[in-house]
Design an enzyme around this catalytic site. Structure first.
Site, PDB file in Angstrom:
ATOM      1  N   GLU A 140      -3.309   7.462   7.364  1.00 24.65           N
ATOM      2  CA  GLU A 140      -4.332   7.166   6.142  1.00 24.65           C
ATOM      3  C   GLU A 140      -5.051   6.257   7.856  1.00 24.65           C
ATOM      4  OE1 GLU A 140      -3.462   5.763   2.490  1.00 24.65           O
ATOM      5  OE2 GLU A 140      -5.684   5.139   2.791  1.00 24.65           O
TER       6      GLU A 140
ATOM      7  N   HIS B 143       1.018  -1.055   0.196  1.00 26.78           N
ATOM      8  CA  HIS B 143       0.072  -0.025   0.155  1.00 26.78           C
ATOM      9  C   HIS B 143       1.386   1.815   0.084  1.00 26.78           C
ATOM     10  CE1 HIS B 143      -2.169   3.660   2.642  1.00 26.78           C
ATOM     11  NE2 HIS B 143      -2.321   3.552   1.141  1.00 26.78           N
TER      12      HIS B 143
ATOM     13  N   GLU C  59       2.040   1.571  -3.605  1.00 28.45           N
ATOM     14  CA  GLU C  59       0.716   2.339  -4.181  1.00 28.45           C
ATOM     15  C   GLU C  59       1.156   3.988  -3.769  1.00 28.45           C
ATOM     16  OE1 GLU C  59      -2.873   2.330  -2.866  1.00 28.45           O
ATOM     17  OE2 GLU C  59      -3.158   3.883  -3.709  1.00 28.45           O
ATOM     18  N   HIS C  60       1.225   3.886  -2.674  1.00 30.07           N
ATOM     19  CA  HIS C  60       1.458   5.582  -2.752  1.00 30.07           C
ATOM     20  C   HIS C  60       2.357   6.673  -3.754  1.00 30.07           C
ATOM     21  CE1 HIS C  60      -1.353   7.873   0.727  1.00 30.07           C
ATOM     22  NE2 HIS C  60      -1.894   5.771   0.413  1.00 30.07           N
TER      23      HIS C  60
END
Lengths: 437, 438
Positions: free
Chosen positions: B148, B68, B71-72
């Site tokens: 997040e 994840h 992904e950023h």
């Protein structure tokens, strides 16, 4: 992209967005009356009434209605705003006639039984209770509550536990008689339905509603904010703060919405390139997202910035937000090139808003109900394109600043109440419990 | 491994016709890149999604959340483009961009006006092979991800409970850690960790491009081949994913959270996305929780009046996942009450066949929901991409509906009896924090 036109069929304004790519039909039946019509102290009445209508008719019990809808592959929901109440449905195309017939029965012959009245009130209270654990939703409703002062816009159209407790069955019956008739009714459908079938359905449906009269209620919003007013919505154990910085805005009917939409998009809109997102998230990593929006409603509105940093970054984030707001109208804040970029983005991304028939239908109905001209969507891009950076800048500067704002923070108040007043140069700091509706 | 000296070719693998003039086609380049194209000229838009066969299942303890985080980082800088260029170029065309990471995949999406197509393949091909990272970028994005996590987990009772459920229901399999990663891992992730991850998994033979919208197949294939054809395929490590052993007994977790009333989250160990029982499970879910006339909605919400919220679902994953039920209680009501009622209804399905009317009702609802969610170019692309990467065949988007229609009451009964048993479940109960412990 094909736009569609309204037709006047007696008292009913009708619109069809026909497309046969899926065996599904979406429809909306809208009364041009919403939470504005709720008597003082009985906020939530219109929504409550519309929802209760779905809970049984003279011929069918609630459980029979629910059984039928599920069996037909259908769903009905009620959306109540301040100026409209919409019953939205979707159904497998082959069952449209039956579902529309049932919906009409629901809205013309509701049973409004004491038993369902009582159950629904308990369900609504349970819903209010549930919102207390959802920080984003809680922060948003508290923002509206505290930014709109004593204006009706400060209420949730669903009301509060206190206001619902005051509603009686007689209130419902009277409200139904006054407002749930066919005068100025709006009806739309989209998807796998042919024109002839649509016309037949509308005529048959409309004939079953009684005639009536309507009086439009207006209540212009006049907000006054003195200095930087801070409101801490106290909720324990928050490691993250959700904050809004808001100030009075413009009506959705104002031509200023076009330059403000461009400026707002460049400053804090949904683009990743927006200044606010870049400053808060990209440069500093202070939050997962940072947004701003013009909340333009029929009788007025607000403009806000919103983000959610961790506790330690909250005060610096608010300070930065105020600095950015102050600088925004200058070339150093938002450059002409950024305004042109935002305008271009809005024009080019417009097709997404009306990509599918149900989206086109929703947009058309929204603009009709709020009082926009019928060609609003058709002329939207041209109107945006005609705005210059200078226009956008001067309209923003005329309407917004960084000095008279309301800062609403969902947080653990103990982390902030001592220092925040001084840190932000606040004119007042107030703490309210998060479970005060 | 393909040689970069041979010209890259495009091979058509199969196609599927559905609806009026709609055909989905699958292709493959020499280097293994898969491409699925569905032409739909009803709007002047297209969706371009790149699905990579990598997710949190490919992580290990110590670097949970790296899929994840990376992904950023894919939106940052490449050898040919500086940070911000990618987003700016997309938004200049009016495009919408986003990405998502899950247990089995990561996908990147952009939706743009059709005239902007030619810009996309070179940009996506560039970030498939040329991402560069600085310590500063990694550090900044680590903080974004930490925020997040605070948003989705620490300040969210549902997020906290979900995390607890998976970490208890799974003890060996990577599904036990959250996709977003444990906070300590997020904060410790280094630039080197991220680059190694990227170089291991981001390759054409581990990717599927899904294109839906106002595009012309031969043109887009030509441009994709030009952009990606020279990228060599890579040896993707074979997965050494431990098989989660059978659960021997019920597991329970009790939490105290800042919530106004009790909450319940139950997960029954169930099946993977390719298991034939999947359809019966979906029908069972709908009988139990789909629509206002469903059994549990009536017993818990509208008639029973003990819950304010209810959901039942199973998000199919490559490896066996969980069948989930979640409920939020009304003030003063105990979660154990909802737990008993859910267990009773599961037992009832196991003992009495669901009637034909109820079965037909569930199937109609499933059909309605399918069409509701197969609407925009993005939704269509996502359905195709998910089926191709998780289930192994994009055509199942269309053929699964027939299998659902064929589910019998006996299928539903057998599936529930097999999977929804007390020993097979993990129960997370959350209670409001006591005043003195706040």
């Amino acid at each position: 992209m094909k736009f569609v036109n309204w037709e006047q069929m007696g008292d009913v304004s009708a619109i069809l967005v026909e497309k046969h790519d899926r065996p599904l039909i979406f429809f909306s039946l809208a009364f041009p009356v919403g939470a504005y019509a709720d008597p003082s102290g009985k906020e939530g009445l219109t929504h409550f009434l519309a929802t209760l209508c779905l809970r049984g008719t003279r011929s069918h019990s609630r459980s029979t209605i629910e059984e039928k809808l599920d069996h037909l592959g259908a769903r009905l929901v009620v959306e109540t705003g301040f100026h409209s109440t919409i019953v939205k449905g979707q159904v497998l195309a082959r069952n449209f006639d039956e579902v529309l017939n049932l919906t009409t029965e629901i809205l013309t012959e509701p049973a409004l039984t004491d038993e369902e009245f009582d159950k629904l009130r308990k369900e609504e209270n349970a819903y209010f209770h549930l919102t207390l654990e959802r920080d984003m939703e809680l922060a948003r409703t508290r923002y509206y509550k505290y930014i709109y002062g004593n204006h009706p816009y400060h209420f949730d159209p669903r009301g509060t536990p206190e206001s619902l407790a005051r509603i009686t069955r007689d209130d419902l019956l009277e409200h139904f008689r006054l407002h749930f008739h066919r005068k100025d009714l709006v009806f739309g459908a989209s998807g796998g339905i042919h024109t002839d079938r649509f016309h037949g359905a509308v005529s048959e449906m409309a004939a079953r509603f009684p005639v009536g009269t309507r009086k439009q209620i207006t209540d212009p919003l006049n907000l006054s904010i003195q200095g930087r007013e801070v409101i801490l919505i106290d909720k324990p154990d928050r490691t993250q703060v959700q904050f809004y910085i808001g100030q009075p805005g413009v009506s959705a009917l104002s031509d200023e919405t076009f330059p403000l939409e461009i400026f707002g998009t460049a400053f804090a809109g949904k683009m990743f390139q927006a200044k606010y997102m870049q400053e808060i998230r990209v440069k500093r990593g202070w939050a997962y997202g940072a947004y701003g929006q013009l909340d333009a409603r029929r009788d007025g509105g607000s403009f806000y910035l919103f983000t959610f940093p961790k506790v330690d970054d909250a005060i610096p984030a608010i300070q930065l937000s105020l600095e950015l707001l102050k600088k925004a109208p200058t070339e150093e804040g938002i450059a002409d090139s950024e305004l042109d970029f935002a305008k271009n983005y809005l024009v080019r991304s417009f097709p997404f808003q009306v990509q599918v028939p149900e989206a086109m239908l929703s947009e058309k109905i929204y603009h009709r109900l709020i009082g926009h001209p019928d060609n609003y969507l058709e002329t939207y891009r041209d109107r945006l394109s005609s705005v210059s950076p200078a226009d956008a800048r001067s309209v923003f500067q005329r309407n917004f600043g960084a000095e008279n704002v309301r800062i609403i923070m969902l947080c653990s108040a103990k982390d902030f109440e001592k220092d925040i007043g001084e840190a932000l140069g606040a004119s007042s700091v107030k703490v309210v419990p998060h479970d005060q509706f | 491994m393909s040689s970069s000296q041979e010209p890259s070719q495009v091979f058509e693998e199969n196609h599927f016709e559905f609806g009026e003039g709609l055909v989905a086609r699958k292709f493959r380049l020499t280097n293994g890149l898969k491409i699925i194209v569905l032409e739909d000229h009803s709007s002047p838009l297209f969706a371009y999604q790149t699905w990579y066969g990598v997710g949190s299942r490919n992580e290990r303890e110590g670097i949970t959340g790296i899929a994840h985080l990376f992904e950023h980082l894919m939106f940052k800088e490449t050898r040919t483009r500086k940070e911000g260029d990618f987003d700016r170029m997309m938004e200049e065309q009016g495009g919408e961009i986003n990405a998502a990471t899950f247990v089995d995949w990561t996908f990147y999406r952009e939706t743009l006006p059709s005239a902007a197509f030619s810009m996309v393949p070179p940009l996506e091909a560039d970030r498939m092979q040329n991402v560069v990272l600085s310590d500063e970028q990694v550090s900044s994005e680590r903080e974004v991800v930490a925020n997040e996590r605070r948003f989705r987990v620490e300040n969210s009772p549902d997020g906290t409970m979900q995390e607890s459920l998976y970490s208890t229901a799974f003890r060996q399999h990577p599904y036990r850690w959250p996709v977003i990663g444990w906070m300590k891992d997020i904060q410790a992730m280094s630039r080197e960790d991220c680059l190694k991850f990227y170089q291991t998994y981001y390759a054409p033979n581990n990717a599927t491009i899904v294109l839906v919208g106002d595009v012309e197949t031969s043109k887009v294939l030509r441009e994709i081949n030009e952009a990606y054809g020279a990228i060599p395929s890579s040896e993707i490590p074979s997965e050494e994913i431990p098989v989660e052993p059978e659960q021997e007994a019920e597991r329970r977790v009790f939490l105290e959270l800042s919530i106004p009333s009790e909450k319940l989250l139950m997960g029954y160990r169930s099946i993977g996305a390719t298991h034939p029982h999947l359809f019966a499970l979906e029908v069972a879910n709908t009988v139990l929780t789909g629509g206002r006339s469903s059994r549990l909605y009536r017993k818990l919400i509208s008639d029973g009046q003990i819950c304010s919220d209810l959901a039942g679902y199973s998000y199919p994953t490559k490896d066996p996942g969980l069948q989930i039920f979640e409920a939020t209680m009304r003030a003063g009501e105990k979660a154990t009450k909802a737990e008993e009622i859910i267990a009773e209804e599961l037992k009832r399905i196991g003992e009495e066949l669901v009637g034909e009317e109820e079965l037909a009702k569930a199937k109609n609802q499933i059909e309605m929901k399918f069409w509701e969610n197969f609407s925009t170019v993005d939704e269509k692309a996502e359905a195709l991409g998910y089926h191709e990467v998780t289930i192994g065949d994009y055509r199942r988007v269309f053929t699964d509906m027939e299998k659902l229609r064929g589910v019998t009451a006996a299928d539903v009964q057998n599936t529930v009896k097999q999977y929804c048993t007390p020993k097979n479940r993990t129960v997370v109960t959350a209670r409001p924090q006591k005043e003195e412990s706040k």
